[in-house]
Design a protein around this motif. Structure first.
Motif, mmCIF file in Angstrom:
data_model
loop_
_atom_site.group_PDB
_atom_site.id
_atom_site.type_symbol
_atom_site.label_atom_id
_atom_site.label_comp_id
_atom_site.label_asym_id
_atom_site.label_seq_id
_atom_site.Cartn_x
_atom_site.Cartn_y
_atom_site.Cartn_z
ATOM 1 N N UNK A 503 37.106 107.814 21.504
ATOM 2 C CA UNK A 503 38.307 108.431 20.940
ATOM 3 C C UNK A 503 38.133 109.942 20.882
ATOM 4 N N UNK A 504 38.433 110.625 21.988
ATOM 5 C CA UNK A 504 38.315 112.083 21.989
ATOM 6 C C UNK A 504 39.304 112.723 21.022
ATOM 7 N N UNK A 505 38.874 113.817 20.442
ATOM 8 C CA UNK A 505 39.800 114.701 19.746
ATOM 9 C C UNK A 505 40.370 115.713 20.723
ATOM 10 N N UNK A 506 39.528 116.246 21.604
ATOM 11 C CA UNK A 506 39.963 117.220 22.614
ATOM 12 C C UNK A 506 39.423 116.797 23.976
ATOM 13 N N UNK A 507 40.297 116.771 24.979
ATOM 14 C CA UNK A 507 39.887 116.617 26.368
ATOM 15 C C UNK A 507 40.458 117.808 27.126
ATOM 16 N N UNK A 508 39.581 118.763 27.470
ATOM 17 C CA UNK A 508 39.987 119.939 28.235
ATOM 18 C C UNK A 508 39.651 119.666 29.700
ATOM 19 N N UNK A 509 40.677 119.445 30.508
ATOM 20 C CA UNK A 509 40.494 118.953 31.868
ATOM 21 C C UNK A 509 40.902 120.025 32.882
ATOM 22 N N UNK A 510 40.043 121.012 33.046
ATOM 23 C CA UNK A 510 40.269 122.052 34.059
ATOM 24 C C UNK A 510 38.915 122.595 34.477
ATOM 25 N N UNK A 511 38.494 122.272 35.692
ATOM 26 C CA UNK A 511 37.156 122.627 36.146
ATOM 27 C C UNK A 511 36.942 124.137 36.239
ATOM 28 N N UNK A 512 38.016 124.907 36.346
ATOM 29 C CA UNK A 512 37.874 126.364 36.445
ATOM 30 C C UNK A 512 38.504 127.094 35.267
ATOM 31 N N UNK A 513 38.999 126.359 34.285
ATOM 32 C CA UNK A 513 39.698 126.978 33.174
ATOM 33 C C UNK A 513 38.790 127.306 32.003
ATOM 34 N N UNK A 514 39.361 128.024 31.009
ATOM 35 C CA UNK A 514 38.613 128.457 29.823
ATOM 36 C C UNK A 514 39.300 127.955 28.547
ATOM 37 N N UNK A 515 38.487 127.417 27.667
ATOM 38 C CA UNK A 515 38.924 126.960 26.360
ATOM 39 C C UNK A 515 38.191 127.758 25.294
ATOM 40 N N UNK A 516 38.930 128.229 24.286
ATOM 41 C CA UNK A 516 38.346 128.934 23.150
ATOM 42 C C UNK A 516 38.688 128.155 21.886
ATOM 43 N N UNK A 517 37.686 127.869 21.082
ATOM 44 C CA UNK A 517 37.908 127.253 19.773
ATOM 45 C C UNK A 517 37.142 128.080 18.751
ATOM 46 N N UNK A 518 37.808 128.538 17.721
ATOM 47 C CA UNK A 518 37.120 129.342 16.718
ATOM 48 C C UNK A 518 37.688 129.050 15.334
ATOM 49 N N UNK A 533 34.986 122.730 32.980
ATOM 50 C CA UNK A 533 35.121 124.165 33.128
ATOM 51 C C UNK A 533 34.254 124.937 32.158
ATOM 52 N N UNK A 534 34.887 125.899 31.445
ATOM 53 C CA UNK A 534 34.180 126.845 30.581
ATOM 54 C C UNK A 534 34.781 126.778 29.173
ATOM 55 N N UNK A 535 33.929 126.673 28.173
ATOM 56 C CA UNK A 535 34.415 126.537 26.804
ATOM 57 C C UNK A 535 33.525 127.327 25.857
ATOM 58 N N UNK A 536 34.161 127.974 24.891
ATOM 59 C CA UNK A 536 33.434 128.727 23.858
ATOM 60 C C UNK A 536 33.899 128.235 22.497
ATOM 61 N N UNK A 537 32.976 127.647 21.731
ATOM 62 C CA UNK A 537 33.238 127.195 20.367
ATOM 63 C C UNK A 537 32.501 128.139 19.427
ATOM 64 N N UNK A 538 33.250 128.844 18.594
ATOM 65 C CA UNK A 538 32.674 129.872 17.723
ATOM 66 C C UNK A 538 33.006 129.546 16.268
ATOM 67 N N UNK A 539 31.944 129.388 15.483
ATOM 68 C CA UNK A 539 32.086 129.080 14.064
ATOM 69 C C UNK A 539 32.998 127.866 13.853
ATOM 70 N N UNK A 540 32.665 126.809 14.544
ATOM 71 C CA UNK A 540 33.422 125.571 14.453
ATOM 72 C C UNK A 540 32.571 124.477 13.821
ATOM 73 N N UNK A 541 33.226 123.418 13.394
ATOM 74 C CA UNK A 541 32.571 122.194 12.935
ATOM 75 C C UNK A 541 32.977 121.079 13.882
#
Length: 726
Positions: A503-518, A533-541
C-alpha cells in the motif's frame, strides 16, 4: 488433491489455462500448477471460492520446501454459481501472472523462478469441474472482450436513462480490434445493443439479466456482464424536514466549489443501504446530472479529455461515525449553476436527523446549492474541506492545474487544515507544488491497497482492458519538479486485515523526473514510498515496516529525515526492512540517507505491535540481476531495533543475494559514521554483506550536488532548502 498432467513443457515459459466451475459444497480452492519440481516445490495460480460469497479470490501461490505462501491475493465481485470461469496461469521469466476471463489481475515477480517443471492441478475443499485445459506459449495472449476499465457488473434502477458502457475488444495482440455482439438473457429486464466500441444498456424493470458479449470471429470467446435492476427510483414524500446543521454544503449555499462532496450528519451512526440512489438535478430545468449508488464502482481520476486517466475501484458512499459522505462523480457539476439533491428513503437506515427518523430527502426538503460563478485563475489554487476556497478536494485542484495551466507554468495548490479522504493522480504537469497549511493539520488519507487496486499502477486510455490504477494514495506520472510541502499523506491500510498489504503512500513514476518532499510526513506499513528518477526528502518522516522505501530509481536523497520502523500489524515478531533498492544503473547513487535517524515505534491498528530489538534490517534485495542494490547510510543515528548484521543478505530469513554480491565504494550496500540515537558510534564489527566507507569515500555522497550530479546527462541538480517552491 494434486494431479500432474502427462504433458511436461520443455521450457520454463508457458501458460496453463482451464475453464473452472465450482460445485456446491464447502469453501474450496483450485490452483493451476506450473514449474512443478516435486511435491514440495511448485508454483500455482487459481481461485478460492465459497457458495455464500459473491466474490472470488484469485491467488498466485508458491510451494517452497513444503511451505505454501500466497504471493498475490485479489478479490473480485463476480457471479460464479453454476458458471464456468476461465483461469490462466502465465509464467514468463521471473514474472508469474494470473488471468480471470481474459483479464490480467495481478503479477508476482519471483527471482530464480524461471525453471522447467511439470503442470498440474491442485484442489482442496469443494469439488470443481474442469474443461478445455490448455498449455501454450505465453506470448500468445488471450482475446478479451469485456467492459473497458470497468467491472463485470451493471447496476441501475428500472426506468433509468440508457447507459453507454465502453467495451474493450481486442485480439490477443492487444492491438487488433475485435468485432463483437451482445445479447441479453432477459431483455424484458435490461436490453442491450452494440454501438461502435460500446454497448447501450436500457434498464426496464426489476430483476436480473446476463448481458453476453461474444466475438464474431470466435463465438466461444465470451464475457458476461451481470445486470441487476432495482425498483424504480422513488423520491421521498413531498414534505419539508428540519435539516439545520446536518448538511454540507448547507441548504441554499452559494459559491460552492463544483468538486464538492455531499455530507449528512446524523444523530447516531447510520447503516448504509444496499439499494437506491442519491441523485443530483440541475435546478433550472430539472435535468438529472448525476446518480450515486451504494457499493463499489470503477471511476477515473483526472480530467475529461485527458490522454490517460487513473482508473481505480472505489466506494463513493462512506460512513464515518455519525456522518455519511457522498462523492459525486468528478466534473458532473458546472460553474455558475444551481442544483438540488434527492436521496431515496432506503439509502441510510437506523438513524435520525434532529430527532426525526431519516426517511430520505426530497426536492421539497430544499437541499439546494449554487456553484461558484467561474473557475479560478492565476498560479495559486486553494483547497479547503469546509471553508471558502477554490476547491473542496485536492484532486479537483490538480485536475484544474493539469487541464488549464501550461505544463511548465509554476502552480501552487495551497491546502487548508483538514482531512481529505482521496486518491490523487498527477500526469504531465511540471513545477507543481502541493503545500499544506501545517504539517500535522493537513492529512490526505485513503485505504487503497494491492487487494483492491493491484500493482504499482499506471494510467490508461478509456478503451483499455481492466483497470490498472494501482495501490498508491498518490501516483504521479511524466511530471518533473513535483513538490510536497508541509503536509501529511497517510495510507491507512493495515496489513493485518487485508488480503494484500502492499500500500504505497507515494508512487513517483518518472525515470527522469524530480520529486521534492520537505517538512512532510508519509505513513503506511508496506511500500510507503516508491520512487523512480530523482527524489529529495528533506526533514521528512517516513513510517512503515516492510520495504517501506523502495523503487527503480536513479538517486534519492533522504536528508535530516526520520525513518520510523513500526510494528507489523500482521506479524508481531517481524522487524521488517527499511529499503529494497532496484536502482537502474550500477553507478547510480540509488538510495542515500544522510544525517538521518532510524527510529522505531508502535504499529498501527488496535494491537499496536512493537518492533523487536535487533529485528529490523537496513535493506534486503529483490534478487534481480537487472537492477542494483545501491543503498548508503551516511552519518545516521540508528535505534536498537536495527539488527547487528545490518543487511539482510543471502540466507538471512531466506533472502536472496544482492546485486552486486560484494559491495564497493561505488555500488551496493554501504555505510559510514553510524551512531546510536544518543550519538555514540556503533560497533559495526558484526555487519555482514555491506561495505564500510572511508571518510573520503563517504564525502562523494554527502551533499545534494554530489548525489544528484548525474541528473540531466551530468548537468546535475542542487536543490536548496530555503528556496521557494518552483
Amino acid at each position: 488433491m494434486r494431479t500432474l498432467l502427462q504433458h511436461v513443457p520443455p521450457a520454463a515459459d508457458y501458460f496453463i489455462e482451464a475453464r473452472i466451475r465450482a460445485l456446491p459444497g464447502p469453501p474450496g480452492q483450485l490452483y493451476l500448477l506450473g514449474r512443478h519440481v516435486d511435491a514440495d516445490n511448485w508454483f500455482g495460480a487459481g481461485l478460492q471460492m465459497t457458495d455464500t460469497s459473491p466474490t472470488v479470490q484469485a491467488d498466485i501461490v508458491r510451494q517452497h520446501d513444503g511451505k505454501l505462501s500466497r504471493l498475490k491475493q485479489l478479490r473480485r465481485a463476480i457471479v460464479s454459481e453454476g458458471r464456468f470461469l476461465t483461469v490462466r496461469f502465465e509464467m514468463m521469466g521471473e514474472a508469474l501472472s494470473v488471468y480471470l476471463n481474459g483479464e490480467k489481475l495481478s503479477t508476482a515477480t519471483v527471482p530464480g523462478s524461471a525453471i522447467p517443471g511439470a503442470v498440474g492441478i491442485y484442489s482442496s475443499g469443494k469439488g470443481f469441474e474442469l474443461d478445455d485445459i490448455r498449455v501454450g506459449d505465453p506470448a500468445n495472449k488471450p482475446m478479451r472482450i469485456a467492459p473497458a476499465v470497468g467491472a463485470s457488473s451493471f447496476k441501475a434502477q428500472a426506468g433509468d436513462p440508457p447507459s453507454t458502457l465502453p467495451i474493450s475488444a481486442f485480439a490477443g495482440d492487444g492491438l487488433t480490434p475485435a468485432r463483437f455482439t451482445v445479447r441479453s438473457s432477459n431483455p424484458a429486464v435490461a436490453s442491450a445493443t452494440v454501438r461502435g466500441n460500446a454497448i447501450v444498456v436500457t434498464p426496464k424493470k426489476t430483476g436480473s439479466a446476463s448481458l453476453i458479449l461474444a466475438s464474431v470471429a470466435d463465438p466461444s470467446v465470451q464475457s458476461i456482464i451481470d445486470a441487476s435492476i432495482a425498483p424504480a427510483f422513488a423520491p421521498p414524500a413531498a414534505t419539508r424536514i428540519d435539516l439545520a446543521g446536518a448538511l454540507s454544503p448547507p441548504a441554499r449555499a452559494d459559491a460552492v466549489p463544483p468538486d464538492t462532496l455531499l455530507r449528512l450528519r446524523f444523530d447516531q451512526p447510520p447503516r448504509p443501504g444496499s439499494t437506491g440512489s442519491v441523485r443530483i438535478y440541475r435546478q433550472a430545468d430539472g435535468k438529472l446530472v448525476d446518480i450515486i449508488r451504494p457499493g463499489e464502482e470503477v471511476a477515473p481520476i483526472g480530467y475529461p479529455g485527458q490522454d490517460q486517466q487513473r482508473y481505480t475501484l472505489r466506494t463513493p458512499i462512506g460512513i464515518d461515525g455519525n456522518s455519511a459522505t457522498i462523492r459525486p462523480h468528478a466534473h458532473r457539476l458546472a460553474y455558475g449553476s444551481a442544483y438540488y439533491v434527492v436521496i431515496e428513503t432506503g439509502m441510510f437506515a437506523g438513524a435520525s436527523i434532529n430527532g426525526v427518523p431519516f426517511a430520505g430527502i426530497g426536492k421539497v426538503a430544499g437541499w439546494t446549492f449554487r456553484t461558484r460563478a467561474a473557475a479560478p485563475s492565476g498560479p495559486t489554487l486553494s483547497v479547503d474541506d469546509d471553508g471558502p476556497a477554490d476547491f473542496r478536494t485536492v484532486q479537483g485542484a490538480l485536475d484544474h492545474a493539469m487541464q488549464h495551466t501550461g505544463r511548465a507554468t509554476p502552480v501552487t495548490v495551497v491546502v487548508k487544515n483538514g482531512r481529505y479522504d482521496e486518491m490523487l493522480f498527477i500526469r504531465g504537469k511540471d513545477n507543481l507544488t502541493i503545500k499544506g497549511e501545517s504539517r500535522d493539520g493537513v492529512v490526505i488519507h485513503n485505504g487503497n491497497n494491492d487487494g483492491v487496486n493491484p500493482g504499482s499502477g499506471a494510467s490508461q486510455s478509456p478503451q483499455s482492458p481492466s483497470f490498472t490504477g494501482g495501490r498508491a494514495l498518490l501516483m504521479a506520472e511524466t511530471s518533473d519538479l513535483l513538490t510536497l510541502d508541509t503536509l501529511t499523506l497517510k495510507n491507512t491500510t493495515l496489513r493485518s486485515d487485508k488480503i494484500a498489504g502492499q500500500a504505497e503512500t507515494v508512487f513517483f513514476n518518472n525515470d527522469s523526473g524530480r520529486l521534492i518532499a520537505r517538512n512532510a510526513s508519509f505513513f503506511s506499513e508496506q511500500d510507503t514510498i516508491q520512487v523512480k528518477g530523482y527524489a529529495w526528502f528533506y526533514r521528512t518522516l517516513i513510517e512503515g515496516n516492510v520495504d517501506f522505501i523502495w523503487g527503480a530509481n536513479r538517486a534519492a536523497l533522504f536528508e535530516e529525515s526520520e525513518l520510523r520502523s513500526v510494528g507489523d500489524s500482521a506479524n508481531p515478531s517481524s522487524g521488517g526492512y527499511v529499503v529494497q533498492a532496484r536502482t537502474v544503473g550500477a553507478l547510480d547513487p540509488g538510495f542515500v540517507f544522510l544525517n538521518s535517524a532510524l527510529t522505531h515505534g508502535p504499529g498501527p491498528g488496535p494491537l499496536a505491535n512493537k518492533v523487536p530489538r535487533g529485528a529490523t534490517y537496513l535493506a534486503r534485495s529483490p534478487g534481480t540481476a537487472a537492477t542494483w542494490d545501491n543503498v548508503a547510510y551516511i552519518n545516521c543515528k540508528m535505534g536498537e531495533h536495527i539488527a547487528p548484521a545490518g543487511w539482510a543478505g543471502q540466507g538471512v530469513q531466506r533472502e536472496p543475494a544482492p546485486n552486486p554480491a560484494g559491495a564497493t565504494a561505488a555500488s551496493g550496500w554501504r555505510e559510514f559514521g553510524s551512531t546510536d540515537l544518543d550519538g555514540k558510534p556503533l560497533d559495526l564489527s558484526q555487519r555482514a554483506g555491506g561495505y564500510l566507507l572511508s571518510a573520503q569515500e563517504a564525502a562523494r555522497l554527502s551533499s545534494r550536488a554530489a548525489v544528484f550530479s548525474g541528473f540531466d546527462g551530468g548537468r546535475g541538480w542542487a536543490p536548496q532548502a530555503g528556496q521557494e517552491a518552483p
